[in-house]
Design a protein around this motif. Structure first.
Motif, PDB file in Angstrom:
ATOM      1  N   LYS A 141       2.592 -17.674 109.045  1.00  0.00           N
ATOM      2  CA  LYS A 141       1.261 -18.278 109.011  1.00  0.00           C
ATOM      3  C   LYS A 141       1.013 -18.816 107.602  1.00  0.00           C
ATOM      4  N   PRO A 142       1.591 -19.969 107.284  1.00  0.00           N
ATOM      5  CA  PRO A 142       1.410 -20.535 105.938  1.00  0.00           C
ATOM      6  C   PRO A 142      -0.061 -20.767 105.614  1.00  0.00           C
ATOM      7  N   ILE A 143      -0.364 -20.806 104.332  1.00  0.00           N
ATOM      8  CA  ILE A 143      -1.751 -20.994 103.909  1.00  0.00           C
ATOM      9  C   ILE A 143      -2.258 -22.401 104.220  1.00  0.00           C
ATOM     10  N   ILE A 150       8.641 -20.089 108.297  1.00  0.00           N
ATOM     11  CA  ILE A 150      10.061 -19.835 108.034  1.00  0.00           C
ATOM     12  C   ILE A 150      10.536 -18.516 108.632  1.00  0.00           C
ATOM     13  N   ALA A 151       9.629 -17.702 109.154  1.00  0.00           N
ATOM     14  CA  ALA A 151      10.032 -16.444 109.798  1.00  0.00           C
ATOM     15  C   ALA A 151      10.891 -16.744 111.020  1.00  0.00           C
ATOM     16  N   GLY A 152      12.045 -16.115 111.102  1.00  0.00           N
ATOM     17  CA  GLY A 152      12.914 -16.270 112.254  1.00  0.00           C
ATOM     18  C   GLY A 152      13.773 -17.512 112.251  1.00  0.00           C
ATOM     19  N   TYR A 198      17.027 -12.215 105.197  1.00  0.00           N
ATOM     20  CA  TYR A 198      15.845 -11.420 105.517  1.00  0.00           C
ATOM     21  C   TYR A 198      14.837 -12.231 106.312  1.00  0.00           C
ATOM     22  N   LEU A 199      14.529 -13.444 105.875  1.00  0.00           N
ATOM     23  CA  LEU A 199      13.544 -14.272 106.573  1.00  0.00           C
ATOM     24  C   LEU A 199      13.964 -14.533 108.018  1.00  0.00           C
ATOM     25  N   ALA A 200      15.264 -14.714 108.222  1.00  0.00           N
ATOM     26  CA  ALA A 200      15.772 -14.960 109.572  1.00  0.00           C
ATOM     27  C   ALA A 200      15.599 -13.752 110.481  1.00  0.00           C
ATOM     28  N   SER A 201      15.491 -12.560 109.898  1.00  0.00           N
ATOM     29  CA  SER A 201      15.371 -11.339 110.706  1.00  0.00           C
ATOM     30  C   SER A 201      13.960 -11.111 111.222  1.00  0.00           C
ATOM     31  N   LEU A 202      12.992 -11.887 110.748  1.00  0.00           N
ATOM     32  CA  LEU A 202      11.591 -11.685 111.113  1.00  0.00           C
ATOM     33  C   LEU A 202      11.254 -12.355 112.441  1.00  0.00           C
TER      34      LEU A 202
END
Length: 215
Positions: A141-143, A150-152, A198-202
């Motif tokens: 949820k970017p500002i 970028i999550a996932g 890490y970001l890809a794991s979200l």
């Protein structure tokens, strides 16, 4: 001082991405997406330039960010031969329509659970450039919708994208956004790879929605 720099960067970024508004038509965008689905409509599809990596998931991405990305390719601020050629063929109305289509394409309810916690090392890396200050605490949820979710996202794509900000004076590859370049250059390539993993794991909204002809 860091807060002042980040605030100034956010304001500057907003003005960079702010563009005249065009009425978006998702139905028109669906009809214009034929050139996109050959890569973005196939789960796990891999590009081979500048290195082998999965093409980014764009279904569920912010429309404003999709437009900004296409404009960057058209202007040469992002460099990739395939995307450059596609962007050159698009009008501003085409970009707005495609963005509207992909923002709502296969949209699913947002994940309400707590995001996976990073390792202490990765947590420190994320704090270094204060990534959450633009991309949101859960990176989904970017500002501002001109920033990407970028999550996932695919780890190998995130790594290649971040690494591109380390590249300059190359006519075929690289990204020229001054704010992101300043952030990405705070890290070694090894550190960028850890952040990307890490970001890809979200959990997030991004996904690849197969077209019927590819199922």
């Amino acid at each position: 001082m860091n807060k002042l720099i980040l605030t100034a960067a956010a304001i500057a970024s907003f003005h960079v991405f702010a563009q005249p508004a065009f009425a978006q038509d998702a139905q028109a965008g669906e009809k214009k997406a034929a050139m996109c689905i050959g890569c973005h409509g196939i789960p796990g599809y891999q590009a081979s330039f500048p290195e082998v990596h999965k093409v980014p998931m764009i279904s569920g991405q912010n429309a404003k960010y999709i437009v900004a990305s296409l404009e960057a390719y058209k202007k040469g601020d992002r460099k990739h031969p395939t995307m450059d050629a596609i962007a050159q063929s698009l009008s501003e109305q085409d970009m707005a329509d495609l963005a509207a289509f992909y923002e709502g394409h296969g949209k699913a309810p947002q994940n309400a659970g707590k995001p996976a916690q990073p390792s202490p090392e990765v947590a420190e890396l994320l704090k270094k450039a204060n990534c959450a200050s633009c991309h949101g605490e859960d990176y989904n949820k970017p500002i501002d919708p001109s920033y990407p979710k970028i999550a996932g996202q695919h780890a190998d794509y995130l790594y290649v994208a971040l690494k591109a900000y380390h590249t300059s004076n190359n006519r075929l590859i690289g990204r020229n956004n001054a704010i992101m370049a300043g952030m990405a250059k705070l890290y070694t390539l090894s550190e960028l790879k850890k952040i990307s993993k890490y970001l890809a794991s979200l959990d997030g909204d991004l996904r690849t929605v197969p077209e019927s002809r590819f199922r």
